[in-house]
Design an enzyme around this catalytic site. Structure first.
Site, short mmCIF file in Angstrom:
data_model
loop_
_atom_site.label_atom_id
_atom_site.label_comp_id
_atom_site.label_asym_id
_atom_site.label_seq_id
_atom_site.Cartn_x
_atom_site.Cartn_y
_atom_site.Cartn_z
N SER A 91 0.82 -1.21 0.00
CA SER A 91 0.00 0.00 0.00
C SER A 91 0.86 1.25 0.00
CB SER A 91 -0.93 0.04 1.22
OG SER A 91 -1.70 1.23 1.18
N LYS A 139 -4.74 -6.44 3.38
CA LYS A 139 -4.70 -5.35 2.40
C LYS A 139 -6.10 -5.01 1.93
CE LYS A 139 -3.08 -2.32 -0.59
NZ LYS A 139 -4.16 -1.93 -1.48
N HIS A 196 -7.66 -3.00 4.55
CA HIS A 196 -7.06 -1.66 4.45
C HIS A 196 -7.84 -0.84 3.43
CE1 HIS A 196 -4.62 1.16 2.06
NE2 HIS A 196 -4.06 1.49 3.21
N ASN A 197 -8.10 -1.43 2.28
CA ASN A 197 -8.81 -0.70 1.23
C ASN A 197 -10.26 -0.43 1.59
OD1 ASN A 197 -6.34 -1.07 -0.04
ND2 ASN A 197 -7.30 -1.23 -2.05
N GLU A 238 -10.11 2.44 3.70
CA GLU A 238 -9.79 3.57 2.82
C GLU A 238 -11.06 4.12 2.18
OE1 GLU A 238 -6.56 2.82 -0.10
OE2 GLU A 238 -8.01 3.49 -1.60
C1 6PG Z 1 -3.08 1.49 -1.92
C2 6PG Z 1 -4.33 1.83 -2.74
C3 6PG Z 1 -4.29 1.03 -4.03
C4 6PG Z 1 -5.26 1.54 -5.08
C5 6PG Z 1 -6.64 1.40 -4.59
C6 6PG Z 1 -7.65 2.03 -5.51
O1 6PG Z 1 -3.27 0.92 -0.83
O2 6PG Z 1 -2.00 1.81 -2.39
O3 6PG Z 1 -5.48 1.44 -2.00
O4 6PG Z 1 -4.50 -0.33 -3.72
O5 6PG Z 1 -5.01 2.85 -5.41
O6 6PG Z 1 -6.86 0.05 -4.54
O7 6PG Z 1 -8.79 1.29 -5.31
P1 6PG Z 1 -10.18 1.76 -5.84
O8 6PG Z 1 -10.01 1.99 -7.32
O9 6PG Z 1 -11.03 0.57 -5.54
O10 6PG Z 1 -10.55 3.01 -5.08
#
Ligand code: 6PG
Length: 480
Positions: free
Chosen positions: A130, A184, A187-188, A191
């Protein structure tokens, strides 16, 4: 000293080439391979001076240039391309070699791949990486899952290239098979929720009448306190950015239709399978889905009415502080849900995920890096927690925040400002702390229409009312 490469990277896209450069900058001899040689040649032409690279056009040459046990990191598009790359390289490998998938793979795919390669005597590691392109180059947060033996050979390298906090690497062994990619994924999911809450705060500040520069200032100020985080920091920059074409605030020129590559969706799907509530993360996923449903939105805009989207308050600064409280409290709820999902997954899939250690490696390098993560790390280190929501400092802060949080959700509802994240987080807060829930009535209704039985607060066993006859209660546990 062998002139073989310590580690190899397959996939010279931005993530792969940046990770390779990061490895080289850290003193490793790095083998490079890409399906077509062009991107590999470009990396050497543009960055060859940065370190010790061993480019290879042929796969056999790439593998032959690696010391044993071979450590190969794939940064290939998730899904089919990853499988085909694995299938292409595996025939050249020998027992004990390690293949790392650094992409955003679904953890179930990783479990399948790990089992398949393990049967061949190989190690397969699903490593969440990430931090985006910058993170890959300067130090990501890395969440590797796989065999403990693979981490012995791989861990020191990943820890060296990861982000650091007080010299401590933002990389740790997560657990076996798909655990790294599961973490991970969560994590997303967090996010997505973080970004949704920021968007709801933005809409509320706009309804208050703040200009974009004023909103940028608010986020910049919030970034100096408990909300200190990468996403809050860049929100201030995005809100302040003017459209290069018109000079207007750029964000107002961006089509309000959010994309998503799937990791947030997977977080919710996995939580449903685990029967663990991530309703706030789910609201963030569904908010993106609504935003990208033009037909539904056009029909609803034409048919539905609502109040003028305007919030008027006596003390604007006080209300802005309440929005901050709502954002912080909702963020805590989303983190709690995500950490709970990891704990439940560990029990289900046989992973011994140390939730506190995950918070520790999320403190830097990753997209959700935030001051809150140090607090979470220290709370899990100091207390045996079932949930983050019982951590002493979190409990106290939530108590201080809840009145403002409730005011904001109420004001948003009255002004017609959609805040599905803030309101679902508040509902979660009220649900988990409630001494009695409406599930009692649910059970009564289920017993009425489906004889699904209920349990009592004052007795053991399962019971049923003869609703359609004499209304008597009978035990549902009698032998049939
Ligand atoms: C990270 C980000 C990376 C990516 C996202 C975008 O941890 O570096 O989360 O994994 O930019 O997955 O995800 P979406 O397109 O689903 O918002």
């Amino acid at each position: 000293m062998s002139n073989l490469a310590s580690v190899g990277v397959m996939g010279m896209g931005v993530m792969g080439s940046n990770l390779a450069r990061n490895l080289a900058r850290n003193g490793y001899r790095v083998a490079l391979w890409n399906r077509s040689y062009g991107p590999t040649a470009e990396v050497i032409a543009e960055h060859g001076h940065e370190g010790d690279f061993v480019p290879a056009e042929e796969l056999a040459d790439f593998v032959a240039s690696l010391e044993r046990p071979r450590r190969i990191i794939l940064l290939i598009k998730a899904g089919g391309p990853t499988d085909s790359t694995i299938d292409a390289v595996v025939p050249f490998l020998e027992a004990g070699d390690i293949v790392v998938d650094g992409g955003n793979a679904h953890f179930a795919d990783t479990r399948r791949r790990e089992e398949k390669l393990r049967a061949m005597g190989l190690h397969f590691v699903g490593a969440g990486v990430s931090g985006g392109e910058v993170g890959a180059l300067e130090g990501p947060s890395i969440m590797p899952g796989g065999s403990p033996e693979s981490y012995e050979a791989l861990g020191p390298i990943l820890e060296k290239i990861s982000a650091k906090v007080d010299g401590e690497p933002c990389c740790t062994y997560i657990g076996t098979d798909g655990s790294g990619h599961f973490v991970k994924m969560v994590h997303n999911g967090i996010e997505y929720a973080d970004i949704q809450f920021i968007g709801e705060a933005y809409e509320l500040l706009k309804a208050l009448g703040l200009s974009h520069d004023e909103m940028a200032d608010v986020f910049a100020t919030w970034n100096t306190g408990d909300l200190d985080s990468y996403l809050i920091e860049i929100t201030s920059e995005v809100l302040r950015k003017k459209d290069p074409r018109t000079g207007e605030p750029l964000v107002e020129k961006i089509l309000d239709s959010a994309g998503m590559k799937g990791t947030g969706t997977w977080t919710v799907q996995s939580a449903l399978d685990l029967a663990t509530p991530v309703n706030t993360i789910a609201e963030a996923v569904f908010a993106r889905a609504i935003s990208s449903s033009p037909e539904l939105r056009q029909a609803a805009q034409a048919a539905l009415t609502g109040p003028e989207v305007k919030i008027e308050v006596a003390d604007r600064d006080a209300f802005i502080e309440q929005i901050r409280q709502a954002l912080w409290a909702s963020k805590v709820i989303a983190y709690a849900q995500g950490l709970d999902e990891m704990r439940m997954a560990g029990a289900e899939y046989g992973w011994d995920i140390n939730v506190g250690e995950v918070a520790k490696i999320w403190r830097a390098g990753c997209i959700i890096r935030a001051k809150l993560l140090e607090r979470i790390r220290s709370e899990y280190a100091a207390n045996k927690l079932v949930t983050l929501l019982e951590a002493p400092s979190i409990v106290a802060e939530l108590a201080r925040s809840q009145d403002g949080w409730r005011e904001v959700v109420a004001a948003a509802a009255k002004a017609g400002v959609p805040v599905p994240g803030f309101s679902s987080a508040l509902a979660h807060y009220d649900q988990v702390r409630a001494p009695r829930l409406n599930a009692a009535l649910t059970q009564g209704l289920r017993d009425y229409f489906g004889a699904h039985t209920y349990r009592r607060v004052d007795d053991e066993g399962n019971w049923h009312i003869n609703w359609s006859t004499d209304g008597t209660e009978e035990s549902a546990d009698t032998a049939v």
